[in-house]
Motif scaffolding. Structure first.
Motif, PDB file in Angstrom:
ATOM      1  N   SER A   2      14.396 -53.155  -1.860  1.00 27.48           N
ATOM      2  CA  SER A   2      15.634 -52.645  -2.446  1.00 27.48           C
ATOM      3  C   SER A   2      16.349 -51.663  -1.530  1.00 27.48           C
ATOM      4  O   SER A   2      17.537 -51.413  -1.694  1.00 27.48           O
ATOM      5  CB  SER A   2      15.327 -51.953  -3.778  1.00 27.48           C
ATOM      6  N   GLY A   3      15.632 -51.093  -0.566  1.00 27.78           N
ATOM      7  CA  GLY A   3      16.193 -50.004   0.212  1.00 27.78           C
ATOM      8  C   GLY A   3      15.781 -48.682  -0.398  1.00 27.78           C
ATOM      9  O   GLY A   3      15.278 -48.608  -1.523  1.00 27.78           O
ATOM     10  N   LEU A   4      16.025 -47.611   0.327  1.00 30.05           N
ATOM     11  CA  LEU A   4      15.532 -46.289  -0.053  1.00 30.05           C
ATOM     12  C   LEU A   4      16.362 -45.673  -1.177  1.00 30.05           C
ATOM     13  O   LEU A   4      17.586 -45.751  -1.178  1.00 30.05           O
ATOM     14  CB  LEU A   4      15.577 -45.384   1.181  1.00 30.05           C
ATOM     15  N   GLY A   5      15.700 -45.063  -2.141  1.00 27.43           N
ATOM     16  CA  GLY A   5      16.379 -44.223  -3.112  1.00 27.43           C
ATOM     17  C   GLY A   5      16.705 -44.880  -4.441  1.00 27.43           C
ATOM     18  O   GLY A   5      16.606 -46.091  -4.635  1.00 27.43           O
ATOM     19  N   ALA A   9      17.551 -48.930  -5.655  1.00 27.76           N
ATOM     20  CA  ALA A   9      16.593 -49.553  -6.568  1.00 27.76           C
ATOM     21  C   ALA A   9      17.265 -49.981  -7.865  1.00 27.76           C
ATOM     22  O   ALA A   9      16.990 -51.060  -8.403  1.00 27.76           O
ATOM     23  CB  ALA A   9      15.444 -48.589  -6.860  1.00 27.76           C
ATOM     24  N   GLY A  10      18.157 -49.137  -8.379  1.00 32.20           N
ATOM     25  CA  GLY A  10      18.853 -49.470  -9.612  1.00 32.20           C
ATOM     26  C   GLY A  10      19.781 -50.660  -9.449  1.00 32.20           C
ATOM     27  O   GLY A  10      19.817 -51.563 -10.295  1.00 32.20           O
ATOM     28  N   VAL A  11      20.534 -50.679  -8.349  1.00 32.76           N
ATOM     29  CA  VAL A  11      21.459 -51.788  -8.095  1.00 32.76           C
ATOM     30  C   VAL A  11      20.694 -53.096  -7.932  1.00 32.76           C
ATOM     31  O   VAL A  11      21.075 -54.137  -8.491  1.00 32.76           O
ATOM     32  CB  VAL A  11      22.314 -51.500  -6.846  1.00 32.76           C
ATOM     33  N   THR A  12      19.603 -53.056  -7.171  1.00 36.32           N
ATOM     34  CA  THR A  12      18.811 -54.265  -6.949  1.00 36.32           C
ATOM     35  C   THR A  12      18.238 -54.796  -8.256  1.00 36.32           C
ATOM     36  O   THR A  12      18.268 -56.008  -8.523  1.00 36.32           O
ATOM     37  CB  THR A  12      17.667 -53.980  -5.960  1.00 36.32           C
ATOM     38  N   MET A 162       7.197 -39.604 -11.355  1.00 39.01           N
ATOM     39  CA  MET A 162       8.565 -39.091 -11.288  1.00 39.01           C
ATOM     40  C   MET A 162       9.242 -39.557 -10.011  1.00 39.01           C
ATOM     41  O   MET A 162       8.604 -39.673  -8.959  1.00 39.01           O
ATOM     42  CB  MET A 162       8.582 -37.563 -11.365  1.00 39.01           C
ATOM     43  N   SER A 163      10.542 -39.808 -10.125  1.00 38.01           N
ATOM     44  CA  SER A 163      11.321 -40.299  -8.989  1.00 38.01           C
ATOM     45  C   SER A 163      12.592 -39.481  -8.816  1.00 38.01           C
ATOM     46  O   SER A 163      13.177 -39.008  -9.794  1.00 38.01           O
ATOM     47  CB  SER A 163      11.731 -41.762  -9.202  1.00 38.01           C
ATOM     48  N   ALA A 164      13.014 -39.349  -7.572  1.00 39.83           N
ATOM     49  CA  ALA A 164      14.318 -38.789  -7.219  1.00 39.83           C
ATOM     50  C   ALA A 164      14.600 -39.226  -5.792  1.00 39.83           C
ATOM     51  O   ALA A 164      13.678 -39.577  -5.054  1.00 39.83           O
ATOM     52  CB  ALA A 164      14.328 -37.268  -7.329  1.00 39.83           C
ATOM     53  N   SER A 165      15.854 -39.208  -5.407  1.00 35.77           N
ATOM     54  CA  SER A 165      16.208 -39.605  -4.041  1.00 35.77           C
ATOM     55  C   SER A 165      15.925 -38.464  -3.071  1.00 35.77           C
ATOM     56  O   SER A 165      16.800 -38.007  -2.325  1.00 35.77           O
ATOM     57  CB  SER A 165      17.679 -40.034  -3.985  1.00 35.77           C
ATOM     58  N   VAL A 166      14.687 -38.006  -3.113  1.00 40.39           N
ATOM     59  CA  VAL A 166      14.223 -36.896  -2.274  1.00 40.39           C
ATOM     60  C   VAL A 166      12.794 -37.205  -1.841  1.00 40.39           C
ATOM     61  O   VAL A 166      11.945 -37.519  -2.685  1.00 40.39           O
ATOM     62  CB  VAL A 166      14.230 -35.559  -3.058  1.00 40.39           C
ATOM     63  N   GLU A 187       7.878 -40.232  -6.079  1.00 39.56           N
ATOM     64  CA  GLU A 187       8.498 -41.093  -5.085  1.00 39.56           C
ATOM     65  C   GLU A 187       9.987 -41.220  -5.347  1.00 39.56           C
ATOM     66  O   GLU A 187      10.557 -40.345  -6.003  1.00 39.56           O
ATOM     67  CB  GLU A 187       7.776 -42.446  -5.029  1.00 39.56           C
ATOM     68  N   MET A 188      10.627 -42.295  -4.871  1.00 42.83           N
ATOM     69  CA  MET A 188      12.083 -42.291  -4.786  1.00 42.83           C
ATOM     70  C   MET A 188      12.797 -43.445  -5.495  1.00 42.83           C
ATOM     71  O   MET A 188      14.025 -43.512  -5.430  1.00 42.83           O
ATOM     72  CB  MET A 188      12.497 -42.282  -3.305  1.00 42.83           C
ATOM     73  N   GLU A 189      12.074 -44.342  -6.163  1.00 38.93           N
ATOM     74  CA  GLU A 189      12.756 -45.512  -6.722  1.00 38.93           C
ATOM     75  C   GLU A 189      12.367 -45.909  -8.146  1.00 38.93           C
ATOM     76  O   GLU A 189      13.193 -46.444  -8.892  1.00 38.93           O
ATOM     77  CB  GLU A 189      12.518 -46.747  -5.825  1.00 38.93           C
ATOM     78  N   SER A 190      11.121 -45.713  -8.535  1.00 36.50           N
ATOM     79  CA  SER A 190      10.593 -46.368  -9.738  1.00 36.50           C
ATOM     80  C   SER A 190      11.321 -45.990 -11.024  1.00 36.50           C
ATOM     81  O   SER A 190      11.459 -46.820 -11.932  1.00 36.50           O
ATOM     82  CB  SER A 190       9.100 -46.069  -9.888  1.00 36.50           C
ATOM     83  N   ALA A 191      11.788 -44.758 -11.141  1.00 33.92           N
ATOM     84  CA  ALA A 191      12.492 -44.361 -12.364  1.00 33.92           C
ATOM     85  C   ALA A 191      13.785 -45.152 -12.534  1.00 33.92           C
ATOM     86  O   ALA A 191      14.204 -45.431 -13.663  1.00 33.92           O
ATOM     87  CB  ALA A 191      12.783 -42.865 -12.349  1.00 33.92           C
ATOM     88  N   ALA A 192      14.424 -45.530 -11.429  1.00 32.03           N
ATOM     89  CA  ALA A 192      15.636 -46.351 -11.524  1.00 32.03           C
ATOM     90  C   ALA A 192      15.299 -47.732 -12.066  1.00 32.03           C
ATOM     91  O   ALA A 192      16.014 -48.278 -12.917  1.00 32.03           O
ATOM     92  CB  ALA A 192      16.302 -46.464 -10.154  1.00 32.03           C
ATOM     93  N   VAL A 193      14.213 -48.308 -11.582  1.00 35.76           N
ATOM     94  CA  VAL A 193      13.755 -49.603 -12.086  1.00 35.76           C
ATOM     95  C   VAL A 193      13.418 -49.488 -13.572  1.00 35.76           C
ATOM     96  O   VAL A 193      13.763 -50.360 -14.381  1.00 35.76           O
ATOM     97  CB  VAL A 193      12.528 -50.090 -11.291  1.00 35.76           C
TER      98      VAL A 193
END
Length: 256
Positions: A2-5, A9-12, A162-166, A187-193
């Motif tokens: 999906s790419g970073l962040g 992840a949400g868009v994908t 927990m996830s954030a783009s950090v 990490e940086m993606e899973s919460a968006a998914v």
């Protein structure tokens, strides 16, 4: 990939939902470890996910009893909790004050159109979680070339991720996330998914292998440069084993 962040992840995830008839979402990868009771290489399967990067940054001079900007209209809340920067400063006066963690504003497909809901902790699918428990005794590799972990990695069901783009490589923040929220995988993606799956009423689960100590280990460097490949391998291994546990295609897992 999906790419970073969170945005990527949400868009994908939304693209997959829009283009295919998904029956569920299996997300996997590596993560930082905020739990001192676990080790690098362990594979975690959190029961809940939250986005830790949506804040209301409180103005300097206001305290915990002061209403946040736009709080009265329901846009923000003080229910989740805050991070106070002065607790991590050597100075007596910190202009950064504090940030309050915020739930996401969502519009689920099962909800009333144009009527918002709020969610902070998003639960993974109970049926998927039940299957994942069958993998807790899985044996996983312990070494990368000649560098070995202190014990064989294990698969464990944990309470929260927990996830954030950090990218977190800071011992104090690592400790805060675990003590405040009981978070393990950071990490940086899973919460968006998780958010997209939740809004679309799709069952989901996340498998994250721990690649580093999120700043809580060596003072010299982050451990991911050594162990990320092992963690990624462990994550894929458990994903493949999880897929093998799924019922035949014509059967549908029902969430409990």
């Amino acid at each position: 990939m999906s790419g970073l962040g969170m945005v990527n992840a949400g868009v994908t995830t939304q693209l997959l939902v829009s283009l295919f008839r998904l029956k569920g979402v299996l997300h996997y990868g590596i993560a930082g470890n905020a739990d001192v009771n676990l080790e690098i290489g362990d594979v975690t399967i959190p029961q809940y996910w939250a986005h830790s990067g949506l804040w209301n940054w409180q103005r300097y001079g206001d305290g915990i009893d002061n209403e946040l900007a736009l709080e009265s209209g329901g846009d923000y809340t003080r229910e989740v909790g805050y991070l106070q920067f002065s607790k991590y400063s050597n100075r007596t006066d910190n202009l950064l004050n504090r940030v309050w963690y915020q739930p996401e504003e969502i519009f689920p497909v099962t909800g009333t159109p144009e009527e918002r809901q709020h969610v902070f902790w998003i639960p993974v699918d109970k049926s998927y979680l039940k299957l994942a428990r069958k993998l807790e005794d899985t044996k996983l590799p312990q070494c990368v070339n000649t560098t070995c972990l202190p014990r064989p990695p294990k698969v464990t069901i944990v309470k929260r991720g927990m996830s954030a783009s950090v990218f977190i490589d800071n011992a104090a923040y690592r400790t805060f996330l675990n003590s405040k929220f009981n978070a393990t995988a950071v990490e940086m993606e899973s919460a968006a998914v998780a958010l997209i799956s939740h809004q679309q009423n799709l069952p989901f689960i996340v498998i994250r292998a721990l690649s580093d100590l999120a700043g809580g280990g060596s003072d010299v460097s982050n451990e991911a440069s050594i162990f990320s490949s092992l963690a990624a391998e462990n994550s894929v291994d458990i994903l493949v084993k999880f897929v093998a546990l799924l019922p035949p295609h014509e059967s549908k897992i029902q969430s409990e």
